[in-house]
Design a protein around this motif. Structure first.
Motif, PDB file in Angstrom:
ATOM      1  N   GLY A 147       0.679  -1.246   0.112  1.00 50.84           N
ATOM      2  CA  GLY A 147      -0.066   0.033  -0.126  1.00 50.84           C
ATOM      3  C   GLY A 147       0.709   1.354   0.051  1.00 50.84           C
ATOM      4  O   GLY A 147       0.299   2.354   0.016  1.00 50.84           O
ATOM      5  N   THR A 148       2.282   1.204   0.093  1.00 50.11           N
ATOM      6  CA  THR A 148       2.920   2.378  -0.200  1.00 50.11           C
ATOM      7  C   THR A 148       3.513   2.818  -1.185  1.00 50.11           C
ATOM      8  O   THR A 148       3.965   3.985  -1.484  1.00 50.11           O
ATOM      9  N   VAL A 149       3.434   2.076  -2.441  1.00 53.43           N
ATOM     10  CA  VAL A 149       3.945   2.277  -3.768  1.00 53.43           C
ATOM     11  C   VAL A 149       2.625   1.987  -4.397  1.00 53.43           C
ATOM     12  O   VAL A 149       2.039   0.934  -4.653  1.00 53.43           O
ATOM     13  N   SER A 150       2.530   2.752  -5.552  1.00 52.87           N
ATOM     14  CA  SER A 150       1.568   2.746  -6.580  1.00 52.87           C
ATOM     15  C   SER A 150       2.214   2.926  -7.998  1.00 52.87           C
ATOM     16  O   SER A 150       3.091   3.874  -8.091  1.00 52.87           O
ATOM     17  N   PHE A 151       2.078   1.984  -8.904  1.00 54.93           N
ATOM     18  CA  PHE A 151       2.424   1.986 -10.167  1.00 54.93           C
ATOM     19  C   PHE A 151       1.490   2.548 -11.166  1.00 54.93           C
ATOM     20  O   PHE A 151       0.477   2.263 -11.170  1.00 54.93           O
ATOM     21  N   GLU A 152       2.081   3.752 -11.749  1.00 55.91           N
ATOM     22  CA  GLU A 152       1.064   4.239 -13.104  1.00 55.91           C
ATOM     23  C   GLU A 152       1.275   3.679 -14.065  1.00 55.91           C
ATOM     24  O   GLU A 152       2.344   3.794 -14.889  1.00 55.91           O
ATOM     25  N   LEU A 153       0.378   3.106 -14.798  1.00 56.57           N
ATOM     26  CA  LEU A 153       0.475   2.510 -16.152  1.00 56.57           C
ATOM     27  C   LEU A 153      -0.187   3.341 -17.237  1.00 56.57           C
ATOM     28  O   LEU A 153      -1.414   3.643 -16.852  1.00 56.57           O
ATOM     29  N   VAL A 154       0.393   3.721 -18.188  1.00 59.02           N
ATOM     30  CA  VAL A 154      -0.342   4.523 -19.400  1.00 59.02           C
ATOM     31  C   VAL A 154      -1.155   3.425 -20.004  1.00 59.02           C
ATOM     32  O   VAL A 154      -1.242   2.504 -20.146  1.00 59.02           O
ATOM     33  N   GLU A 155      -2.122   4.311 -20.666  1.00 55.54           N
ATOM     34  CA  GLU A 155      -3.426   3.469 -21.324  1.00 55.54           C
ATOM     35  C   GLU A 155      -2.932   2.634 -22.234  1.00 55.54           C
ATOM     36  O   GLU A 155      -3.561   1.801 -22.664  1.00 55.54           O
ATOM     37  N   SER A 156      -1.791   3.070 -23.115  1.00 61.30           N
ATOM     38  CA  SER A 156      -1.561   2.523 -24.236  1.00 61.30           C
ATOM     39  C   SER A 156      -0.873   1.011 -24.074  1.00 61.30           C
ATOM     40  O   SER A 156      -0.876   0.252 -24.844  1.00 61.30           O
ATOM     41  N   ILE A 157      -0.431   0.955 -22.741  1.00 65.63           N
ATOM     42  CA  ILE A 157      -0.030  -0.551 -22.402  1.00 65.63           C
ATOM     43  C   ILE A 157      -1.108  -1.340 -22.531  1.00 65.63           C
ATOM     44  O   ILE A 157      -1.129  -2.529 -23.110  1.00 65.63           O
ATOM     45  N   PHE A 158      -2.378  -1.150 -22.413  1.00 70.00           N
ATOM     46  CA  PHE A 158      -3.648  -2.006 -22.870  1.00 70.00           C
ATOM     47  C   PHE A 158      -4.151  -1.866 -23.926  1.00 70.00           C
ATOM     48  O   PHE A 158      -4.941  -2.832 -24.155  1.00 70.00           O
ATOM     49  N   LEU A 159      -3.855  -0.998 -24.843  1.00 71.21           N
ATOM     50  CA  LEU A 159      -4.223  -0.891 -26.217  1.00 71.21           C
ATOM     51  C   LEU A 159      -3.043  -1.834 -27.079  1.00 71.21           C
ATOM     52  O   LEU A 159      -3.559  -2.267 -28.120  1.00 71.21           O
ATOM     53  N   ASP A 160      -1.987  -1.946 -26.641  1.00 69.86           N
ATOM     54  CA  ASP A 160      -1.207  -2.748 -27.507  1.00 69.86           C
ATOM     55  C   ASP A 160      -1.465  -4.365 -27.232  1.00 69.86           C
ATOM     56  O   ASP A 160      -2.067  -4.549 -26.219  1.00 69.86           O
ATOM     57  N   GLU A 161      -0.736  -5.012 -27.996  1.00 68.03           N
ATOM     58  CA  GLU A 161      -0.996  -6.660 -27.965  1.00 68.03           C
ATOM     59  C   GLU A 161      -0.432  -6.999 -26.594  1.00 68.03           C
ATOM     60  O   GLU A 161       0.592  -6.903 -26.262  1.00 68.03           O
ATOM     61  N   ASN A 162      -1.421  -7.327 -25.678  1.00 62.87           N
ATOM     62  CA  ASN A 162      -1.161  -7.873 -24.374  1.00 62.87           C
ATOM     63  C   ASN A 162      -0.660  -9.213 -24.271  1.00 62.87           C
ATOM     64  O   ASN A 162      -1.452 -10.058 -24.825  1.00 62.87           O
ATOM     65  N   ASP A 163       0.592  -9.385 -23.938  1.00 62.06           N
ATOM     66  CA  ASP A 163       1.035 -10.888 -23.862  1.00 62.06           C
ATOM     67  C   ASP A 163       0.874 -11.334 -22.418  1.00 62.06           C
ATOM     68  O   ASP A 163       0.702 -10.707 -21.406  1.00 62.06           O
ATOM     69  N   ASP A 164       1.134 -12.663 -22.494  1.00 57.19           N
ATOM     70  CA  ASP A 164       1.138 -13.556 -20.989  1.00 57.19           C
ATOM     71  C   ASP A 164       1.751 -12.940 -20.012  1.00 57.19           C
ATOM     72  O   ASP A 164       1.625 -12.739 -18.864  1.00 57.19           O
ATOM     73  N   LEU A 165       3.171 -12.636 -20.524  1.00 57.60           N
ATOM     74  CA  LEU A 165       3.990 -12.289 -19.288  1.00 57.60           C
ATOM     75  C   LEU A 165       3.581 -10.955 -18.705  1.00 57.60           C
ATOM     76  O   LEU A 165       3.790 -10.694 -17.532  1.00 57.60           O
ATOM     77  N   VAL A 166       3.265  -9.829 -19.616  1.00 60.28           N
ATOM     78  CA  VAL A 166       2.598  -8.668 -18.868  1.00 60.28           C
ATOM     79  C   VAL A 166       1.623  -8.832 -18.161  1.00 60.28           C
ATOM     80  O   VAL A 166       1.437  -8.281 -16.952  1.00 60.28           O
ATOM     81  N   ALA A 167       0.790  -9.689 -18.550  1.00 62.59           N
ATOM     82  CA  ALA A 167      -0.550  -9.806 -17.732  1.00 62.59           C
ATOM     83  C   ALA A 167       0.000 -10.673 -16.303  1.00 62.59           C
ATOM     84  O   ALA A 167      -0.525 -10.342 -15.477  1.00 62.59           O
ATOM     85  N   TRP A 168       0.695 -11.599 -16.476  1.00 61.42           N
ATOM     86  CA  TRP A 168       1.106 -12.301 -15.301  1.00 61.42           C
ATOM     87  C   TRP A 168       2.003 -11.462 -14.240  1.00 61.42           C
ATOM     88  O   TRP A 168       1.743 -11.186 -12.977  1.00 61.42           O
TER      89      TRP A 168
END
Length: 76
Positions: free
Chosen positions: A45-66
């Motif tokens: 709860g002390t660290v938050s990762f900010e992910l840009v929306e384009s990450i989810f628009l790109d082809e999502n591979d299994d490693l990223v999801a994992w």
């Protein structure tokens, strides 16, 4: 760097509930990401990762999801 700053701020008496860090798509494709995060022993709860929306628009591979699932399990 962010964790060092967070610790220093806490030591200096600044109450900051959480630090946010931008994470690139390339970093999410790192097979060693989760092991590296575990070694940092980040308090949940002390660290938050900010992910840009384009990450989810790109082809999502299994490693990223994992990696994203395990990041959540670490409380980040």
């Amino acid at each position: 760097q962010a964790l060092e700053n967070f610790e220093r701020w806490s030591t200096d008496g600044l109450t900051i509930p959480r630090v946010s860090v931008n994470v690139s798509a390339r970093r999410l494709e790192d097979k060693d990401l989760i092991n590296g995060l575990r070694k940092l022993a980040i308090k949940q709860g002390t660290v938050s990762f900010e992910l840009v929306e384009s990450i989810f628009l790109d082809e999502n591979d299994d490693l990223v999801a994992w990696n994203i699932e395990h990041i959540k399990e670490l409380g980040i």
